[in-house]
Design an enzyme around this catalytic site. Structure first.
Site, mmCIF file in Angstrom:
data_model
loop_
_atom_site.group_PDB
_atom_site.id
_atom_site.type_symbol
_atom_site.label_atom_id
_atom_site.label_comp_id
_atom_site.label_asym_id
_atom_site.label_seq_id
_atom_site.Cartn_x
_atom_site.Cartn_y
_atom_site.Cartn_z
ATOM 1 C CG HIS A 1 -5.513 -3.156 0.036
ATOM 2 N ND1 HIS A 1 -4.735 -2.851 -1.065
ATOM 3 C CD2 HIS A 1 -5.141 -2.285 1.011
ATOM 4 C CE1 HIS A 1 -3.931 -1.835 -0.765
ATOM 5 N NE2 HIS A 1 -4.150 -1.481 0.484
ATOM 6 C CG ASP B 1 -1.916 1.031 1.422
ATOM 7 O OD1 ASP B 1 -2.998 0.982 0.817
ATOM 8 O OD2 ASP B 1 -1.624 1.952 2.201
ATOM 9 C CG ASP C 1 -6.459 -4.287 -3.506
ATOM 10 O OD1 ASP C 1 -7.213 -3.480 -2.941
ATOM 11 O OD2 ASP C 1 -5.233 -4.349 -3.293
#
Length: 262
Positions: free
Chosen positions: A241, A87, A213
């Site tokens: 995710h 991320d 995701d």
């Protein structure tokens, strides 16, 4: 492949969490890698995990990533690590790669922001926003300096957390996340990265796509890969995710595989 862990250019993984997460999110990955004889360090960035700093007081990317850059800087002479960013952690490892390219043997981006020079993480995120965008709905902006100033951080609506980050993850991991996640500082997300071919550009990069995701969609992942192609791209089917929760074994296998690419 018959390659011993001790014979690799680097057998030391440094795991860097995404926005709102902390070192705690890697607990399964840490256990699996250590069982496979790798050395593992998971970093809490400033104001994340158990790091005591107030997120609202973080005013720059360098301040946010300081625990990571301090760690890499203090590595013994000649020791290299494999940086793994998830991320927003992708932006953070890119920042560290630009500073210490010779201390990084490989970089792995997992559903991560992989920016080109001059881009900010916000530039990437705003590419995908539609009115029904889940991330937009989930964000709660915090204004520690008052409402007439820019936001200092953003939090996430707990009721949308599962759909956004953990749509394939076990309930107990979602519970862990819901009590452990902290706000993400806003200034570092706005900051444009300065990356050079001479430094960042010499580190071998790999990308792991997460196909289910809802936070950083596969379309957005592909766009970043096309804009700045890594050496190799891997795909995790059935991964949300947070593949360290939803697909820990498959993620582990890919990390080991990447470590052994000569």
């Amino acid at each position: 492949q018959g390659i011993k862990v001790d014979d690799l250019e680097s057998n030391h993984f440094v795991l860097v969490h995404g926005g709102g997460f902390g070192a705690w999110c890697w607990y399964k990955t840490i256990a699996l890698l250590e069982e496979a004889s790798y050395k593992v360090s998971a970093i809490d960035l400033t104001g994340s995990g158990v790091h005591s700093f107030d997120t609202n007081n973080i005013t720059s990317l360098s301040q946010y990533v300081k625990p990571l850059t301090d760690f890499v800087e203090k590595l013994p002479e000649g020791e290299k690590v494999i940086l793994v960013g998830h991320d927003f952690g992708g932006t953070c490892i890119s920042y560290a790669m630009e500073l210490f390219p010779h201390k990084v043997s490989k970089a792995v981006f997992i559903a991560a922001a992989m920016l080109t020079s001059g881009q900010s993480t916000l530039d990437i995120i705003s590419q995908k926003e539609g009115s029904d965008d889940l991330m937009q709905q989930a964000q709660i902006f915090l204004y520690a300096n008052g409402n007439d100033h820019p936001p200092t951080a953003f939090d996430l609506n707990k009721s949308l957390l599962r759909d956004l980050f953990f749509n394939q993850s076990p309930a107990k991991d979602v519970a862990l996340a819901s009590v452990s996640m902290r706000p993400t500082p806003f200034a570092p997300v706005l900051e444009k990265l300065s990356l050079s071919d001479l430094k960042f550009g010499i580190v071998r990069r790999f990308y792991i796509e997460t196909l289910d995701d809802n936070a950083i969609t596969i379309t957005l992942q592909e766009a970043m890969i096309n804009a700045s192609p890594p050496e190799k791209v891997f795909r995790l089917k059935g991964a949300d995710h947070s593949p360290f929760f939803s697909k820990p074994q498959a993620l582990h296998k890919l990390l080991v595989e990447i470590s052994k690419i000569l």
